[in-house]
Design a protein around this motif. Structure first.
Motif, PDB file in Angstrom:
ATOM      1  N   VAL A 268      53.734  97.945   2.714  1.00 63.72           N
ATOM      2  CA  VAL A 268      54.501  98.018   3.955  1.00 63.72           C
ATOM      3  C   VAL A 268      55.950  97.661   3.650  1.00 63.72           C
ATOM      4  CG1 VAL A 268      54.751  97.121   6.304  1.00 63.72           C
ATOM      5  CG2 VAL A 268      52.480  97.306   5.276  1.00 63.72           C
ATOM      6  N   MET A 269      56.889  98.390   4.270  1.00 66.36           N
ATOM      7  CA  MET A 269      58.305  98.062   4.105  1.00 66.36           C
ATOM      8  C   MET A 269      59.000  98.187   5.451  1.00 66.36           C
ATOM      9  SD  MET A 269      61.079  99.467   1.302  1.00 66.36           S
ATOM     10  CE  MET A 269      62.673  98.648   1.136  1.00 66.36           C
ATOM     11  N   VAL A 270      59.961  97.306   5.697  1.00 70.24           N
ATOM     12  CA  VAL A 270      60.702  97.340   6.952  1.00 70.24           C
ATOM     13  C   VAL A 270      62.146  97.773   6.692  1.00 70.24           C
ATOM     14  CG1 VAL A 270      61.410  94.901   6.851  1.00 70.24           C
ATOM     15  CG2 VAL A 270      61.214  96.035   9.074  1.00 70.24           C
ATOM     16  N   PHE A 271      62.700  98.514   7.648  1.00 73.73           N
ATOM     17  CA  PHE A 271      64.080  98.997   7.576  1.00 73.73           C
ATOM     18  C   PHE A 271      64.802  98.516   8.840  1.00 73.73           C
ATOM     19  CE2 PHE A 271      61.115 101.929   5.630  1.00 73.73           C
ATOM     20  CZ  PHE A 271      61.598 102.019   4.331  1.00 73.73           C
ATOM     21  N   PRO A 272      65.725  97.566   8.697  1.00 72.21           N
ATOM     22  CA  PRO A 272      66.397  97.005   9.873  1.00 72.21           C
ATOM     23  C   PRO A 272      67.174  98.057  10.670  1.00 72.21           C
ATOM     24  CG  PRO A 272      66.698  95.579   7.965  1.00 72.21           C
ATOM     25  CD  PRO A 272      66.109  96.865   7.460  1.00 72.21           C
ATOM     26  N   GLN A 273      67.239  97.828  11.948  1.00 69.25           N
ATOM     27  CA  GLN A 273      67.886  98.756  12.881  1.00 69.25           C
ATOM     28  C   GLN A 273      69.295  99.115  12.456  1.00 69.25           C
ATOM     29  OE1 GLN A 273      67.623  97.551  16.966  1.00 69.25           O
ATOM     30  NE2 GLN A 273      69.297  98.861  17.649  1.00 69.25           N
ATOM     31  N   GLY A 274      69.581 100.423  12.484  1.00 70.95           N
ATOM     32  CA  GLY A 274      70.931 100.915  12.257  1.00 70.95           C
ATOM     33  C   GLY A 274      71.342 101.059  10.814  1.00 70.95           C
TER      34      GLY A 274
ATOM     35  N   ILE B  55      58.237 100.196  21.739  1.00 67.87           N
ATOM     36  CA  ILE B  55      57.502 100.592  20.533  1.00 67.87           C
ATOM     37  C   ILE B  55      57.315 102.104  20.498  1.00 67.87           C
ATOM     38  CG2 ILE B  55      56.212  98.445  20.211  1.00 67.87           C
ATOM     39  CD1 ILE B  55      53.856  99.792  21.655  1.00 67.87           C
ATOM     40  N   SER B  56      57.087 102.635  19.304  1.00 69.78           N
ATOM     41  CA  SER B  56      56.680 104.027  19.115  1.00 69.78           C
ATOM     42  C   SER B  56      56.214 104.175  17.681  1.00 69.78           C
ATOM     43  CB  SER B  56      57.820 105.010  19.426  1.00 69.78           C
ATOM     44  OG  SER B  56      58.916 104.788  18.557  1.00 69.78           O
TER      45      SER B  56
ATOM     46  N   PRO C  21      63.859 105.769  19.043  1.00 69.69           N
ATOM     47  CA  PRO C  21      64.707 105.124  18.041  1.00 69.69           C
ATOM     48  C   PRO C  21      65.959 105.896  17.660  1.00 69.69           C
ATOM     49  CG  PRO C  21      62.767 106.069  17.009  1.00 69.69           C
ATOM     50  CD  PRO C  21      62.559 106.183  18.490  1.00 69.69           C
ATOM     51  N   GLY C  22      65.986 107.197  17.952  1.00 73.15           N
ATOM     52  CA  GLY C  22      67.132 108.008  17.562  1.00 73.15           C
ATOM     53  C   GLY C  22      67.108 108.315  16.075  1.00 73.15           C
ATOM     54  N   LEU C  23      67.879 109.299  15.672  1.00 75.65           N
ATOM     55  CA  LEU C  23      67.919 109.707  14.264  1.00 75.65           C
ATOM     56  C   LEU C  23      69.240 110.393  13.964  1.00 75.65           C
ATOM     57  CD1 LEU C  23      66.597 110.352  11.469  1.00 75.65           C
ATOM     58  CD2 LEU C  23      65.759 112.472  12.505  1.00 75.65           C
ATOM     59  N   GLN C  24      69.865 109.989  12.856  1.00 74.09           N
ATOM     60  CA  GLN C  24      71.023 110.716  12.341  1.00 74.09           C
ATOM     61  C   GLN C  24      70.911 110.778  10.827  1.00 74.09           C
ATOM     62  OE1 GLN C  24      75.103 109.196  12.858  1.00 74.09           O
ATOM     63  NE2 GLN C  24      75.700 111.289  13.349  1.00 74.09           N
ATOM     64  N   ILE C  25      70.756 112.007  10.292  1.00 75.14           N
ATOM     65  CA  ILE C  25      70.646 112.227   8.851  1.00 75.14           C
ATOM     66  C   ILE C  25      72.051 112.503   8.317  1.00 75.14           C
ATOM     67  CG2 ILE C  25      69.660 113.682   7.043  1.00 75.14           C
ATOM     68  CD1 ILE C  25      67.299 114.224   8.879  1.00 75.14           C
ATOM     69  N   THR C  26      72.471 111.712   7.349  1.00 81.96           N
ATOM     70  CA  THR C  26      73.850 111.780   6.853  1.00 81.96           C
ATOM     71  C   THR C  26      74.223 113.178   6.366  1.00 81.96           C
ATOM     72  OG1 THR C  26      73.682 109.463   6.178  1.00 81.96           O
ATOM     73  CG2 THR C  26      75.513 110.731   5.276  1.00 81.96           C
ATOM     74  N   ASP C  27      73.349 113.801   5.560  1.00 87.09           N
ATOM     75  CA  ASP C  27      73.650 115.126   5.013  1.00 87.09           C
ATOM     76  C   ASP C  27      73.887 116.148   6.120  1.00 87.09           C
ATOM     77  OD1 ASP C  27      73.394 114.107   2.487  1.00 87.09           O
ATOM     78  OD2 ASP C  27      71.361 114.828   2.174  1.00 87.09           O
ATOM     79  N   PHE C  28      73.029 116.124   7.129  1.00 86.41           N
ATOM     80  CA  PHE C  28      73.160 117.090   8.216  1.00 86.41           C
ATOM     81  C   PHE C  28      74.376 116.773   9.086  1.00 86.41           C
ATOM     82  CE2 PHE C  28      68.818 117.557   6.853  1.00 86.41           C
ATOM     83  CZ  PHE C  28      68.582 118.922   6.962  1.00 86.41           C
ATOM     84  N   ALA C  29      74.668 115.478   9.243  1.00 90.61           N
ATOM     85  CA  ALA C  29      75.842 115.093  10.029  1.00 90.61           C
ATOM     86  C   ALA C  29      77.134 115.596   9.388  1.00 90.61           C
ATOM     87  CB  ALA C  29      75.892 113.572  10.184  1.00 90.61           C
ATOM     88  N   LEU C  30      77.150 115.669   8.056  1.00 89.85           N
ATOM     89  CA  LEU C  30      78.362 116.089   7.345  1.00 89.85           C
ATOM     90  C   LEU C  30      78.437 117.591   7.092  1.00 89.85           C
ATOM     91  CD1 LEU C  30      78.597 113.245   4.675  1.00 89.85           C
ATOM     92  CD2 LEU C  30      80.148 113.613   6.597  1.00 89.85           C
TER      93      LEU C  30
ATOM     94  N   GLY D  24      68.620 103.228  17.346  1.00 89.67           N
ATOM     95  CA  GLY D  24      67.948 102.583  18.473  1.00 89.67           C
ATOM     96  C   GLY D  24      66.852 101.604  18.132  1.00 89.67           C
ATOM     97  N   GLY D  25      66.485 101.467  16.848  1.00 91.66           N
ATOM     98  CA  GLY D  25      65.385 100.552  16.561  1.00 91.66           C
ATOM     99  C   GLY D  25      65.145 100.347  15.076  1.00 91.66           C
ATOM    100  N   SER D  26      64.447  99.258  14.746  1.00 88.92           N
ATOM    101  CA  SER D  26      64.021  98.999  13.381  1.00 88.92           C
ATOM    102  C   SER D  26      62.758  99.810  13.090  1.00 88.92           C
ATOM    103  CB  SER D  26      63.730  97.503  13.190  1.00 88.92           C
ATOM    104  OG  SER D  26      64.897  96.735  13.380  1.00 88.92           O
ATOM    105  N   GLU D  27      62.482 100.012  11.799  1.00 85.92           N
ATOM    106  CA  GLU D  27      61.352 100.842  11.374  1.00 85.92           C
ATOM    107  C   GLU D  27      60.446 100.063  10.433  1.00 85.92           C
ATOM    108  OE1 GLU D  27      60.628 104.851   8.585  1.00 85.92           O
ATOM    109  OE2 GLU D  27      62.564 104.492   9.544  1.00 85.92           O
ATOM    110  N   LEU D  28      59.138 100.268  10.589  1.00 89.27           N
ATOM    111  CA  LEU D  28      58.143  99.678   9.694  1.00 89.27           C
ATOM    112  C   LEU D  28      57.314 100.815   9.112  1.00 89.27           C
ATOM    113  CD1 LEU D  28      57.073  96.747   8.944  1.00 89.27           C
ATOM    114  CD2 LEU D  28      55.221  97.231  10.532  1.00 89.27           C
ATOM    115  N   LEU D  29      57.263 100.914   7.787  1.00 91.82           N
ATOM    116  CA  LEU D  29      56.555 102.001   7.113  1.00 91.82           C
ATOM    117  C   LEU D  29      55.314 101.460   6.417  1.00 91.82           C
ATOM    118  CD1 LEU D  29      57.965 104.903   5.036  1.00 91.82           C
ATOM    119  CD2 LEU D  29      56.390 103.325   3.916  1.00 91.82           C
ATOM    120  N   VAL D  30      54.177 102.128   6.630  1.00 91.01           N
ATOM    121  CA  VAL D  30      52.921 101.778   5.964  1.00 91.01           C
ATOM    122  C   VAL D  30      52.465 102.989   5.151  1.00 91.01           C
ATOM    123  CG1 VAL D  30      50.546 100.988   6.237  1.00 91.01           C
ATOM    124  CG2 VAL D  30      52.288 100.298   7.907  1.00 91.01           C
TER     125      VAL D  30
END
Length: 215
Positions: A144-150, A90-91, A174-183, A110-116
């Motif tokens: 609350v919304m959940v975002f499945p891992q990956g 958890i984190s 959980p790790g992070l990769q932002i598409t805009d910055f990756a490109l 690395g993990g699913s996300e839950l936003l409140v």
């Protein structure tokens, strides 16, 4: 021969149960940040050196600095900031979005996300890997919304006031990769970006200039 095989299986099962039982009596594994990280997490801090401060983190009390290109700030409470979550799966983090702020399309491998949502209005959504179906909704305080891992997902302040949310993850890192910055924030040659995204070269160079990329 069959008897010997049965004995081996029984002994193996006993050792497996014994090792599992041994692992379960370890209440926690506070990260020893002075040692190198490993694929399974940081090594455990000597229990004699563990204190209550390892299990408390006050870094989410202050608002993050949103004076940046995305008008947003993420304040993490991952293992590096909060050693007590090491090994617990958890984190959490604080998400601040100024008016017009956005967390661009990104993924947490690395993990699913839950936003409140704590304050304001946030439009959030994710894209499934099956037929690229999009699931998005405008969220208000208490939603609350959940975002499945990956999966690729995003958050946008869709209101007229600053927004605040607390997010939690099913991983201490959980790790992070932002598409805009990756490109566009690296030295990937423009020609390759154009060939793989179908964007025109002028637009790619403009985005690389904005985000600090080259090539």
């Amino acid at each position: 021969m069959l008897h010997q095989t049965s004995v081996v299986v029984v002994v193996f099962c006993f050792l497996l149960v014994a090792s599992s039982s041994y692992a379960s009596v370890q209440d926690f594994c506070v990260a020893d940040l002075s040692l190198p990280d490993t694929p399974s997490g940081f090594p455990c801090k000597d229990v004699k050196k563990v204190s209550v401060s390892d299990f408390v983190y006050s870094g989410l009390a202050a608002a993050g600095n949103t004076s940046n290109i995305i008008k947003a700030a993420v304040t993490p409470a991952f293992t590096a900031q909060f050693p007590g979550v090491n090994g617990l799966g958890i984190s959490t983090a604080r998400l601040d979005l100024a008016v017009g702020g956005v967390i661009p399309i990104h993924t947490h491998p690395g993990g699913s996300e839950l936003l409140v949502v704590i304050q304001g209005t946030i439009c959030a959504g994710f894209i499934s890997s099956s037929a690229n179906k999009v699931y998005f909704k405008t969220l208000n305080k208490g939603d609350v919304m959940v975002f499945p891992q990956g999966l690729l997902h995003f958050q946008i302040n869709s209101g007229k006031a600053p927004a605040l949310a607390i997010v939690s993850f099913s991983s201490p890192v959980p790790g992070l990769q932002i598409t805009d910055f990756a490109l566009f924030a690296n030295d990937l040659p423009t020609e390759i970006v154009a060939a793989t995204t179908f964007l025109d070269v002028a637009q790619i160079k403009k985005l690389k200039g904005v985000l600090g990329g080259s090539g």
